[in-house]
Structure formats: C-alpha cells, structure tokens
Design an enzyme around this catalytic site. Structure first.
Site, PDB file in Angstrom:
ATOM      1  N   TYR A 152       0.812  -1.218   0.000  1.00 49.51           N
ATOM      2  CA  TYR A 152       0.000   0.000   0.000  1.00 49.51           C
ATOM      3  C   TYR A 152       0.847   1.271   0.000  1.00 49.51           C
ATOM      4  O   TYR A 152       0.303   2.369  -0.009  1.00 49.51           O
ATOM      5  CB  TYR A 152      -0.947   0.007   1.207  1.00 49.51           C
ATOM      6  CG  TYR A 152      -2.023  -1.035   1.070  1.00 49.51           C
ATOM      7  CD1 TYR A 152      -1.697  -2.383   1.062  1.00 49.51           C
ATOM      8  CD2 TYR A 152      -3.353  -0.681   0.950  1.00 49.51           C
ATOM      9  CE1 TYR A 152      -2.663  -3.347   0.925  1.00 49.51           C
ATOM     10  CE2 TYR A 152      -4.333  -1.647   0.817  1.00 49.51           C
ATOM     11  CZ  TYR A 152      -3.980  -2.979   0.805  1.00 49.51           C
ATOM     12  OH  TYR A 152      -4.946  -3.937   0.665  1.00 49.51           O
ATOM     13  N   LYS A 172       3.885 -14.316   5.584  1.00 48.42           N
ATOM     14  CA  LYS A 172       4.187 -15.331   4.557  1.00 48.42           C
ATOM     15  C   LYS A 172       5.708 -15.429   4.455  1.00 48.42           C
ATOM     16  O   LYS A 172       6.297 -15.364   3.366  1.00 48.42           O
ATOM     17  CB  LYS A 172       3.543 -14.898   3.230  1.00 48.42           C
ATOM     18  CG  LYS A 172       3.598 -15.929   2.131  1.00 48.42           C
ATOM     19  CD  LYS A 172       2.544 -17.002   2.249  1.00 48.42           C
ATOM     20  CE  LYS A 172       2.765 -18.093   1.237  1.00 48.42           C
ATOM     21  NZ  LYS A 172       1.854 -19.224   1.389  1.00 48.42           N
ATOM     22  N   ASP A 212      -2.051 -18.003   4.645  1.00 51.54           N
ATOM     23  CA  ASP A 212      -3.048 -18.883   4.012  1.00 51.54           C
ATOM     24  C   ASP A 212      -3.635 -19.854   5.028  1.00 51.54           C
ATOM     25  O   ASP A 212      -4.846 -20.086   5.074  1.00 51.54           O
ATOM     26  CB  ASP A 212      -2.455 -19.602   2.786  1.00 51.54           C
ATOM     27  CG  ASP A 212      -1.021 -20.073   2.991  1.00 51.54           C
ATOM     28  OD1 ASP A 212      -0.357 -19.574   3.907  1.00 51.54           O
ATOM     29  OD2 ASP A 212      -0.577 -20.956   2.243  1.00 51.54           O
ATOM     30  N   ASP A 234      -5.879  -6.152   5.504  1.00 50.97           N
ATOM     31  CA  ASP A 234      -7.025  -5.708   4.720  1.00 50.97           C
ATOM     32  C   ASP A 234      -7.945  -6.893   4.442  1.00 50.97           C
ATOM     33  O   ASP A 234      -9.162  -6.844   4.663  1.00 50.97           O
ATOM     34  CB  ASP A 234      -6.502  -5.103   3.406  1.00 50.97           C
ATOM     35  CG  ASP A 234      -7.552  -4.322   2.651  1.00 50.97           C
ATOM     36  OD1 ASP A 234      -8.675  -4.194   3.156  1.00 50.97           O
ATOM     37  OD2 ASP A 234      -7.236  -3.842   1.550  1.00 50.97           O
TER      38      ASP A 234
END
Ligand code: NAD
Length: 334
Positions: free
Chosen positions: A123, A170, A203, A227
């Site tokens: 972002y 991640k 995930d 988000d």
C-alpha cells in the site's frame, strides 16, 4: 468535556453520523464537536477532498469520529482515507470483530481483534510499468513500522485483558520482507512474557479463522493481509453493518466504520448505524469513558436480542434513525 473532530462523510455518512450522535447524547458524556469536511463535499466546496483545516482540526483535538467518504474520481488522490492516515501517521488500523445476538451467522461467540499495519507493504503505492506488458509493485516492510504495530498489539492485549497475540505473515516465501516482520514480532514479543505469542502463515490463518476462530485472540499483520483478513473476520460476525474500526497513531486517532459510503442508500434512512456506533464505542474507550462505552454495548445487545428495531441487513425493517432511537431509549432507561 472532550473536544472531537466530526466528519459526517458522504453518501450514508450524514445519516449514520446523526444516528451515532443520538446514541452518544443518551450516555450524557460531554463532547464538544468540531465539524470538519472531507471527501466529495470538500471537493465541491474547496476544490480538494482533504482540506488542510480538516487535518489540522484532528491534529489539534487528537481524536476524530468519521463517516465514510466517497473517493472522488479524478481528484488526484488514490483515496482520501489513505491520505488522512498518511497525514496524521495513523499507523495502526484496529478492527475488532465480535459476535452479537440476533445476527444470522453460522459462527457464534467470535471475539477477535485484527491489528493491521496501516502505512506500508504493497500500500506504499510504489509501482510502475515495465514496458507495456508487465507491472511491478514494491512491497515495503521496515523494522520501525513492524516494531511499532506489533508493540501496539501487545499493549492492546495487556490493556484489554487478552491472552494471546498471533503474528500473521508469509515469511516462508517472502523471506526478506515478511521475514523481517516476523523477526521483529518475535523480538517485541520477548518484552511481553505475560502475553502468549505465536505466528501463522497467512493462508493457513485464513483457513483456521473459518474452522477454529475460537483459538485466536489478537492478530497482528502487515497491511495487505490485514485488509483481507479483517474483512474475513467482519464476515464471521455478520458483515459490514456490524464492523467498527479505528486508525490510531501516537498523536491522533480517527474512529470510523469499516464500510464505505453506500451511495445507493444515500438519504434512504435504511443502512445499519451499528458499525459507526461501535466505532464511537471504541472512541469512548480511547477517551477513558469506559462506563458509557459499556452502556452503549449493553443497549445495542438488548436491541439486537429483541430483533424489532433492526435494519434490513439484520432481517428487520427499521430505519437507521429508528434503530439508533431504540438504542438511545435503552441507554436512558438504564
Ligand atoms: P460500501 O461499503 O459503501 O457498500 C457496499 C454495500 O455494502 C452497500 O451497497 C450495502 O449493500 C452494504 N453496506 C455497506 N454499509 C452498510 C451498512 N451500514 N448497513 C447495511 N449495509 C451496508 O462499498 P462500495 O460500494 O465499494 O464503496 C462506496 C464508496 O465508499 C466508494 O467511493 C469507496 O471509495 C468508499 N469507501 C470509503 C471507505 C471509508 O471512508 N472508510 C471505506 C470503503 C469504501
């Protein structure tokens, strides 16, 4: 007496703001509102969607309550909200998600808090074309931004009697960027031995949140994962009409519903005011008005349990103002 900047917002913003003021007034907490404008209204009036006077008002008062803003097309701002967060360095996006009675959801007794980093990651807006047929977006993660958001998550956990902080990342693939976030989170966690710490790969976290949401408590993560997963968490508890939020920095905080300006319902007295009312509850706690915050929550709970004065998204036919009026009446009745 508290002084708070009020931005009523665009679309349904003025209606849910009015509804929220009705509920706040019923608590008797003394708030002097300093009204400011942003979004479409400001663009029409001043030629900019985020006038300096609005930013200055929040800077001075340190607290703002805000309705949703329509990001005007072609204004040069990607998003007024992003610009406001940048201008005030509101580096935390706080999104609690808890179950309420009378809401049609297969998930019960959810009580999660998403702490989302609000200033960097993908972002940061650093992207460019590489020739005509490829594009590159740069994911920026810094030790400083990671440290302060994780520290906020632990301080929040301590202050609100929460047991566990889970860092989401991640880092198995993004070894440098998310690796830095995770390493920093682990270092910060060492300073908070009273709060349990663990980490999850994003995930896996998404799957676990729909399979075993009760295992989790406070979740802290970089901007993009925050988000996405905060919307997932809002979905667990009944959707946008029930999702409050706050943007918090060291010198200012702005409280606002997660949802947008829902332009198709503008002026229809139709949408659910609860997301903004619950954002005001977060604001009251920030101001130290714990009792008033608890009274609003109890009144909302009673109105939802009764199920009569609720809006369309909750299966009812009451208008925005009727629902707020019912909550205010409950507060006054004690
Ligand atoms: P939206 O959240 O405004 O509306 C999507 C749909 O969700 C609505 O049509 C409605 O069906 C439902 N909904 C939203 N709020 C509700 C409520 N309180 N009660 C019941 N149902 C509700 O999303 P959008 O249509 O994608 O965005 C509209 C505008 O809002 C855009 O200009 C966007 O940029 C802006 N926006 C602003 C903010 C903000 O100010 N923080 C956040 C998101 C979007």
């Amino acid at each position: 007496m508290h002084t708070v900047t009020l931005i009523r917002g665009d679309g349904v913003g003025p209606e849910i703001s009015e509804a929220t003021l009705t509920v706040l007034e019923a608590t008797g907490v003394k708030i002097a509102w300093e009204e400011a404008i942003a979004g479409q209204e400001a663009l029409d009036k001043y030629g900019t969607p985020l006038p300096e006077a609005t930013v200055e008002s929040i800077r001075k008062n340190k607290v703002g309550l805000k309705g949703p803003l329509t990001t005007p097309v072609g204004s040069g701002f990607r998003s007024v909200n992003v610009a406001l967060r940048k201008a005030l360095d509101l580096y935390v996006n706080l999104r609690p998600a808890r179950s309420w009675p009378g809401i049609n959801s297969p998930f019960k007794e959810i009580d999660l808090v998403v702490v989302r980093e609000n200033t960097e990651d993908l972002y940061a807006g650093v992207e460019h074309m590489v020739g005509n047929d490829a594009a590159e977006s740069i994911k920026i993660i810094t030790r400083q931004a990671s440290e302060r958001v994780v520290r906020f998550a632990f301080e929040y956990a301590l202050k609100h009697g929460r047991k566990k902080v889970t860092a989401v990342h991640k880092a198995n693939i993004l070894k440098l960027s998310d690796g830095l976030f995770l390493e920093t989170a682990r270092q910060v966690a060492e300073g908070y031995p009273a709060v349990e710490f663990e980490d999850r790969i994003v995930d896996n976290m998404a799957m676990q949140l729909v399979q075993k949401p009760h295992l989790y408590d406070v979740l802290v993560m970089p901007n993009l994962y925050g988000d996405i997963l905060s919307d997932l968490c809002a979905g667990l508890v009944g959707g946008l009409g029930m999702a409050p939020g706050a943007n918090i920095g060291d010198n200012a905080a702005v409280f606002e519903p997660v949802h947008g300006s829902a332009p198709k319902y503008r002026g229809a007295n139709k949408v659910n005011p609860a997301a903004m009312i619950l954002s005001a509850v977060l604001m009251l706690r920030h101001l130290g008005e714990m009792e008033a915050a608890a009274r609003i929550e109890a009144a909302l709970k009673a109105v939802l349990e009764e199920g009569r004065a609720v809006t369309y998204d909750l299966g009812g036919s009451a208008g925005t103002q009727e629902m707020a009026g019912a909550i205010a009446a409950r507060i006054k009745a004690g």
